[in-house]
Design a protein around this motif. Structure first.
Motif, mmCIF file in Angstrom:
data_model
loop_
_atom_site.group_PDB
_atom_site.id
_atom_site.type_symbol
_atom_site.label_atom_id
_atom_site.label_comp_id
_atom_site.label_asym_id
_atom_site.label_seq_id
_atom_site.Cartn_x
_atom_site.Cartn_y
_atom_site.Cartn_z
ATOM 1 N N THR A 2 0.848 -1.138 0.055
ATOM 2 C CA THR A 2 -0.057 -0.038 -0.110
ATOM 3 C C THR A 2 0.755 1.041 0.100
ATOM 4 N N PHE A 3 0.297 2.157 -0.090
ATOM 5 C CA PHE A 3 0.925 3.760 0.086
ATOM 6 C C PHE A 3 0.806 3.996 1.389
ATOM 7 N N GLU A 20 -7.393 13.585 -5.151
ATOM 8 C CA GLU A 20 -6.877 12.887 -6.247
ATOM 9 C C GLU A 20 -7.560 11.468 -6.001
ATOM 10 N N CYS A 21 -7.493 10.905 -4.783
ATOM 11 C CA CYS A 21 -7.570 9.367 -4.598
ATOM 12 C C CYS A 21 -8.955 8.969 -5.259
ATOM 13 N N PRO A 22 -9.123 8.001 -6.253
ATOM 14 C CA PRO A 22 -10.111 7.598 -6.866
ATOM 15 C C PRO A 22 -10.917 6.645 -5.920
ATOM 16 N N LEU A 23 -10.329 6.067 -4.768
ATOM 17 C CA LEU A 23 -11.046 5.094 -4.155
ATOM 18 C C LEU A 23 -11.424 5.618 -2.699
ATOM 19 N N ASP A 24 -11.156 6.878 -2.526
ATOM 20 C CA ASP A 24 -11.616 7.629 -1.383
ATOM 21 C C ASP A 24 -10.949 7.050 -0.086
ATOM 22 N N CYS A 25 -9.595 6.493 -0.148
ATOM 23 C CA CYS A 25 -9.310 5.579 1.007
ATOM 24 C C CYS A 25 -8.139 6.500 1.878
ATOM 25 N N ILE A 26 -8.242 7.829 1.603
ATOM 26 C CA ILE A 26 -7.325 8.555 2.555
ATOM 27 C C ILE A 26 -8.208 9.547 3.418
ATOM 28 N N TYR A 27 -8.041 9.196 5.017
ATOM 29 C CA TYR A 27 -8.895 9.719 5.998
ATOM 30 C C TYR A 27 -8.269 10.812 6.643
ATOM 31 N N GLU A 28 -8.832 11.608 7.358
ATOM 32 C CA GLU A 28 -8.406 12.776 8.146
ATOM 33 C C GLU A 28 -8.504 12.674 9.494
ATOM 34 N N PRO A 37 -5.166 0.768 4.529
ATOM 35 C CA PRO A 37 -4.281 -0.352 3.662
ATOM 36 C C PRO A 37 -5.053 -1.161 2.962
ATOM 37 N N GLU A 38 -6.290 -1.494 3.628
ATOM 38 C CA GLU A 38 -6.988 -2.433 3.028
ATOM 39 C C GLU A 38 -8.033 -1.847 1.879
ATOM 40 N N GLU A 39 -8.116 -0.609 2.063
ATOM 41 C CA GLU A 39 -8.780 -0.022 0.868
ATOM 42 C C GLU A 39 -8.256 0.546 -0.363
ATOM 43 N N CYS A 40 -6.667 0.637 -0.017
ATOM 44 C CA CYS A 40 -5.855 1.244 -1.180
ATOM 45 C C CYS A 40 -5.428 0.249 -2.238
ATOM 46 N N THR A 41 -5.642 0.486 -3.186
ATOM 47 C CA THR A 41 -5.164 -0.429 -4.285
ATOM 48 C C THR A 41 -3.873 -0.085 -4.987
ATOM 49 N N ASP A 42 -3.012 0.845 -4.461
ATOM 50 C CA ASP A 42 -1.865 1.057 -5.044
ATOM 51 C C ASP A 42 -1.831 1.823 -6.279
ATOM 52 N N CYS A 43 -2.893 2.591 -6.775
ATOM 53 C CA CYS A 43 -2.903 3.008 -8.070
ATOM 54 C C CYS A 43 -1.923 4.396 -8.183
ATOM 55 N N GLY A 44 -1.179 4.723 -6.823
ATOM 56 C CA GLY A 44 -0.311 5.837 -6.830
ATOM 57 C C GLY A 44 -0.873 7.081 -7.437
ATOM 58 N N ALA A 45 -2.122 7.501 -7.392
ATOM 59 C CA ALA A 45 -2.381 8.884 -7.870
ATOM 60 C C ALA A 45 -2.190 9.905 -6.820
ATOM 61 N N CYS A 46 -2.037 9.386 -5.355
ATOM 62 C CA CYS A 46 -2.038 10.500 -4.534
ATOM 63 C C CYS A 46 -0.551 11.113 -4.400
ATOM 64 N N GLU A 47 0.273 10.046 -4.773
ATOM 65 C CA GLU A 47 1.832 10.389 -4.417
ATOM 66 C C GLU A 47 2.348 11.680 -5.180
ATOM 67 N N PRO A 48 1.889 11.912 -6.324
ATOM 68 C CA PRO A 48 2.598 12.858 -6.966
ATOM 69 C C PRO A 48 2.068 14.316 -6.755
ATOM 70 N N VAL A 49 0.768 14.188 -5.998
ATOM 71 C CA VAL A 49 0.078 15.601 -5.789
ATOM 72 C C VAL A 49 0.496 16.006 -4.389
ATOM 73 N N CYS A 50 1.139 15.462 -3.426
ATOM 74 C CA CYS A 50 1.451 15.697 -2.238
ATOM 75 C C CYS A 50 2.544 16.957 -2.427
ATOM 76 N N PRO A 51 2.321 18.045 -1.754
ATOM 77 C CA PRO A 51 3.453 19.169 -1.878
ATOM 78 C C PRO A 51 4.554 18.941 -1.028
ATOM 79 N N TRP A 56 4.472 7.822 0.291
ATOM 80 C CA TRP A 56 5.381 6.651 -0.107
ATOM 81 C C TRP A 56 4.809 5.429 -0.639
ATOM 82 N N PHE A 57 5.506 4.564 -1.495
ATOM 83 C CA PHE A 57 5.050 3.410 -1.508
ATOM 84 C C PHE A 57 5.657 2.440 -0.299
ATOM 85 N N GLU A 58 4.877 1.361 0.199
ATOM 86 C CA GLU A 58 5.128 1.050 1.376
ATOM 87 C C GLU A 58 6.807 0.425 1.479
#
Length: 107
Positions: A2-3, A20-28, A37-51, A56-58
């Motif tokens: 997971t990421f 950016e997360c298409p799975l809505d698996c990032i919580y605040e 981690p169980e909802e993340c499918t490792d698509c990586g969409a979140c990583e490049p938008v983090c300022p 990080w990939f696990e």
């Protein structure tokens, strides 16, 4: 696999990754964002938008932040896999490791 969101997110919470997360698996939490981690499918969409380069990939989490892999997973111990941040909304607590950190970014 997971990421993982690591310490650079603490007290920043930019939220671009949530948008950016298409799975809505990032919580605040109050001080940090967490990837379920169980909802993340490792698509990586979140990583490049983090300022602040907090995501990080696990297998690639820098050594000084490797414990954040467990922090992200343990954050969901009592929540399970809620099925999306949008449905649940912000969570009123952080992982104890994050809650114990001194304020970040203030000098």
């Amino acid at each position: 696999m997971t990421f993982v969101i690591a310490q650079p997110c603490v007290d920043v919470k930019d939220r671009a990754c949530i948008d950016e997360c298409p799975l809505d698996c990032i919580y605040e939490g109050p001080r940090m964002l967490y990837i379920q981690p169980e909802e993340c499918t490792d698509c990586g969409a979140c990583e490049p938008v983090c300022p602040v380069e907090a995501i990080w990939f696990e297998d690639d989490v820098p050594e000084q932040w490797q414990h954040f892999t467990a922090v992200n997973a343990e954050f969901f111990d009592d929540l399970g896999a809620p099925g999306g941040h949008t449905k649940l909304g912000p969570i009123a607590h952080d992982h104890p490791t994050v809650a114990a950190l001194p304020a970040q970014g203030t000098e």
